[in-house]
Design a protein around this motif. Sequence first.
Motif, short mmCIF file in Angstrom:
data_model
loop_
_atom_site.label_atom_id
_atom_site.label_comp_id
_atom_site.label_asym_id
_atom_site.label_seq_id
_atom_site.Cartn_x
_atom_site.Cartn_y
_atom_site.Cartn_z
N VAL A 141 1.11 -1.48 -0.16
CA VAL A 141 0.26 0.26 -0.08
C VAL A 141 0.68 1.21 -0.16
O VAL A 141 1.89 1.18 0.43
CB VAL A 141 -1.49 0.09 0.85
CG1 VAL A 141 -0.28 -0.45 2.69
CG2 VAL A 141 -1.68 0.62 1.32
N ALA B 73 -3.51 0.05 -3.22
CA ALA B 73 -2.88 -0.95 -3.05
C ALA B 73 -3.50 -2.09 -3.27
O ALA B 73 -4.43 -1.81 -4.34
CB ALA B 73 -3.77 -1.08 -1.39
N SER C 150 -8.26 1.80 -2.40
CA SER C 150 -7.27 2.94 -2.01
C SER C 150 -7.71 4.07 -0.63
O SER C 150 -8.65 3.78 0.00
CB SER C 150 -7.28 4.11 -2.54
OG SER C 150 -7.22 3.88 -4.58
N TYR D 280 -7.18 -0.79 7.00
CA TYR D 280 -7.95 -2.12 6.24
C TYR D 280 -8.37 -3.20 6.27
O TYR D 280 -7.86 -3.82 7.48
CB TYR D 280 -6.27 -2.16 4.96
CG TYR D 280 -6.64 -3.29 4.19
CD1 TYR D 280 -7.76 -2.85 3.03
CD2 TYR D 280 -6.81 -4.27 4.17
CE1 TYR D 280 -8.07 -3.92 1.87
CE2 TYR D 280 -7.01 -5.81 2.91
CZ TYR D 280 -7.63 -5.37 2.08
OH TYR D 280 -7.73 -5.73 1.22
#
Length: 464
Positions: A187, A196, A211, A247
């Motif tokens: 990322v 990413a 993203s 994430y």
Amino acid sequence: DRDALERLAVAQGTWTTTGSFAQGRYLGTLTKLSDGRVLLAGGRSAHTIIGSEQADLYDPATQSWTAAAPMNLGRNLHAAARLLDGRVLVAGGDAQGAGTDTVEIYDPALNGWTQAAPMGTVRAGLRLAVLGDGRVLAAGGYDGSGYLSSAEIYDPAMNAWSPTASMGNGHHAPAMVTLRNGKVLVVGGWGDNATADVYDPATGAWTSAGSMNVPRYLPQAVLLPDGKVLVTSGSGGSAPAQSADVYDPATNTWTATGVMGVARYINAMVLVSGTPLVIGGESSSTDHDSTEYYDATTNSWLPGPSLTATRTWPLAAALDDGTILVAGGVRGIGGAILNSAELLGMPAAQIAATGVAVADSTTLTGTLDLTSAATGYWDAVVRSQARIARLDAGFRVLTPAATSFVAVSTDAAGTLVSSLPNETITPVSTASVAAAYGVAVDSQGLVLALPFLYELSPSPVVFD
């Protein structure tokens, strides 16, 4: 609870100096070895793009540095990864003013370097990840003309590199994290990159991971205990980032989380037994000695203990005893290149490991008496390894009156119960204890790994 104790330990920790190495450096690599020592390899010893071949070893047992055999080629902006056999692979980087595809391997047993097969591409600012089968993924970087989306795989058994699929985006100096499922997340990176990509070793393919909410070059990322990934700091646009993103691999989505107290980049971030801690760095022409830790329960950042010195470009590693080693870096903007190091120690008394033999299916009884020890946070763990031990209801842990802890035990029937100080012991299900404390139990309530008193003790009490 366990997370609260982790954060409390970080907040009350103290940094102390721990020796120095011969040549100050930054933009090198810091790799923990299988025997607990730490290898510092390469970096810049001057404010030029020329890399150093110097390598040093830190021994936590003596808290001292010694020179290791030098690398065959001086390099910085390289990457390092510990192979499954304990050797350390160092690849790419900027060498003598130019990028390199060269690779070498350090053998701690021999204190020597051997040249390995070169990569198929020159890569500076690449990232490495050891895959579950022992192969090594090299991804991204810069080849002198552009930011690379290509990737390749090293097979230590064959001493050979082979190309694999390319990422959907070029990533130079990104963050790389291995996920719980064995896939690898890449990322950010140079060029205001917010994108990413995720690599699946089983298929050799990359898929988009969306993203981040802001672009970041030189970001920092760690895998959280819940399997999500925290990405923070770095620089996007014209200023260091103060924000952070999380994430979630399960949903392949990004969520903005709490804002740090200080915008920073060219810093370090490391997990302190599950708690992310950002260290040093620079923002707005100011270098920092401050640290901050992330509270995942409130999605907020809190101030941590200050370093003994300001450091930009520091390197950090978690040691086997739970302490954090920080080495090298730069003081001030373009200032002195540091050869010093420091340790973050937790507020825990240090006692020698207590050996209590546990045979197969044996019931553990007796008393662990800590009342004569200094007040602190403790880690007493029953580890069966190949054995299984049941804890008797009569087994007790005696602690100093002022000690704050989480205690877990069993009743006479072998049912897991937990208690906090001054609270009534309440039976809980094995599933809930496993979720809360990470313990492993079978359907009969046999204990495979059970924390009695949780904390980051430099010398935990271990029943083994």
